[in-house]
Design a protein around this motif. Sequence first.
Motif, short mmCIF file in Angstrom:
data_model
loop_
_atom_site.label_atom_id
_atom_site.label_comp_id
_atom_site.label_asym_id
_atom_site.label_seq_id
_atom_site.Cartn_x
_atom_site.Cartn_y
_atom_site.Cartn_z
N PRO A 265 0.80 -1.23 0.00
CA PRO A 265 0.00 0.00 0.00
C PRO A 265 0.84 1.28 0.00
O PRO A 265 1.98 1.31 0.46
CB PRO A 265 -0.78 -0.12 1.31
N HIS A 266 0.24 2.36 -0.51
CA HIS A 266 0.77 3.73 -0.38
C HIS A 266 -0.41 4.66 -0.16
O HIS A 266 -1.53 4.37 -0.58
CB HIS A 266 1.50 4.17 -1.66
N ARG A 267 -0.12 5.82 0.45
CA ARG A 267 -1.14 6.87 0.53
C ARG A 267 -0.45 8.23 0.64
O ARG A 267 0.69 8.35 1.12
CB ARG A 267 -2.11 6.65 1.71
N ASP A 268 -1.14 9.27 0.17
CA ASP A 268 -0.72 10.66 0.28
C ASP A 268 0.75 10.87 -0.12
O ASP A 268 1.54 11.47 0.62
CB ASP A 268 -0.98 11.18 1.71
N MET A 269 1.10 10.37 -1.30
CA MET A 269 2.43 10.59 -1.85
C MET A 269 2.33 10.57 -3.38
O MET A 269 1.54 9.81 -3.94
CB MET A 269 3.40 9.51 -1.37
N MET B 54 2.24 7.77 -10.07
CA MET B 54 1.05 7.37 -9.32
C MET B 54 0.83 8.36 -8.20
O MET B 54 1.75 8.67 -7.44
CB MET B 54 1.24 5.96 -8.75
N SER B 55 -0.37 8.90 -8.13
CA SER B 55 -0.79 9.69 -6.98
C SER B 55 -1.51 8.75 -6.04
O SER B 55 -2.60 8.25 -6.35
CB SER B 55 -1.72 10.83 -7.43
N ALA B 56 -0.88 8.47 -4.89
CA ALA B 56 -1.43 7.46 -3.98
C ALA B 56 -2.68 7.97 -3.26
O ALA B 56 -3.59 7.20 -2.94
CB ALA B 56 -0.37 7.02 -2.97
N GLY B 57 -2.70 9.28 -2.98
CA GLY B 57 -3.91 9.91 -2.43
C GLY B 57 -4.46 9.18 -1.22
O GLY B 57 -3.75 8.84 -0.28
N THR B 58 -5.76 8.88 -1.28
CA THR B 58 -6.45 8.27 -0.13
C THR B 58 -6.09 6.81 0.09
O THR B 58 -6.50 6.22 1.08
CB THR B 58 -7.98 8.38 -0.31
N GLY B 59 -5.30 6.25 -0.83
CA GLY B 59 -4.80 4.90 -0.63
C GLY B 59 -4.90 4.05 -1.88
O GLY B 59 -5.92 4.08 -2.57
N PHE C 222 6.15 14.90 -1.75
CA PHE C 222 5.00 15.23 -0.91
C PHE C 222 3.95 15.96 -1.76
O PHE C 222 4.29 16.91 -2.47
CB PHE C 222 5.41 16.15 0.24
N PRO C 223 2.68 15.56 -1.70
CA PRO C 223 1.65 16.31 -2.44
C PRO C 223 1.37 17.65 -1.77
O PRO C 223 1.76 17.88 -0.62
CB PRO C 223 0.42 15.38 -2.35
N ASN D 159 0.48 16.48 -8.29
CA ASN D 159 -0.14 17.39 -7.32
C ASN D 159 0.91 18.10 -6.47
O ASN D 159 0.91 18.01 -5.24
CB ASN D 159 -1.12 16.61 -6.43
N GLN D 160 1.81 18.82 -7.14
CA GLN D 160 2.83 19.59 -6.43
C GLN D 160 3.54 20.49 -7.43
O GLN D 160 3.66 20.16 -8.61
CB GLN D 160 3.84 18.66 -5.74
N ASP D 161 4.02 21.64 -6.95
CA ASP D 161 4.78 22.58 -7.78
C ASP D 161 6.22 22.08 -7.89
O ASP D 161 7.10 22.47 -7.14
CB ASP D 161 4.73 23.97 -7.14
N VAL D 162 6.43 21.18 -8.85
CA VAL D 162 7.75 20.57 -9.02
C VAL D 162 7.92 20.25 -10.50
O VAL D 162 6.93 20.02 -11.21
CB VAL D 162 7.87 19.30 -8.13
#
Length: 233
Positions: free
Chosen positions: A59-63, A94-99, A120-121, A160-163
């Motif tokens: 699993p991943h989330r919020d990354m 991949m945006s892991a978001g909510t999981g 980090f998002p 989802n980040q300024d990068v």
Amino acid sequence: MMLRKIDHNKMGRSNLGWLRSLFHFSFAEYYNPENINFGVLRVINDDLIAPHTGFDTHPHRDMEIISYVVEGDLTHGDSMGNKQTVTRGHVQYMSAGTGVLHSEHNHGDEMLRILQIWIFPDKKGYTPNYGDFRFNWEDRHNKWLHMVSGKDGDATVKINQDVNFFSLELDKDKEINFPVANGRQAYLVQIEGTSDINEISLDARDGLEIIEEDIQIKAKETSHILVIEMAKE
């Protein structure tokens, strides 16, 4: 203004047999409280994955997770139903978001080398998302290829980040510059080859922290380079 070389011989490392890794930042069994992140950049793992092995479902989330393939074939599968294979010079994100659950495997007969990068998002709780893009290798030959940007940017891959992610293959003895503006910083990975950057010598797998300073790169031998540019922390 600042430049700081990160010698790959002094990075964290792991050898699990099927997986050999260099950690640019604290990760897994390598913990360094002085080296957790660089701005919104949390992880760069330089991974060598043996044939017919890989990371099973986890699993991943919020990354925001970006994999940049250096050599070999990377096959991604996830709980959203995606299954794709990318190869040298391609990007998987991949945006892991909510999981989300995903796996990454080397189903080929050759060694797989990837840079696995976590950002980090800009906020938590995004709906998970996956994508990939098969960039043309020539589009980074002696010029910067803008691969990844924030949602307001103009790169093909948006996260989802300024990068901003740029890749480059610079022929031996050629030179190119990269500006890092006031209020911005960048992290450079010398993926392959050797170069001089503002008179700092980099070998393959070294890193370079850059804060509010323009750099001039001269390839001592053909150099494959990744730059991740972002707001100054």
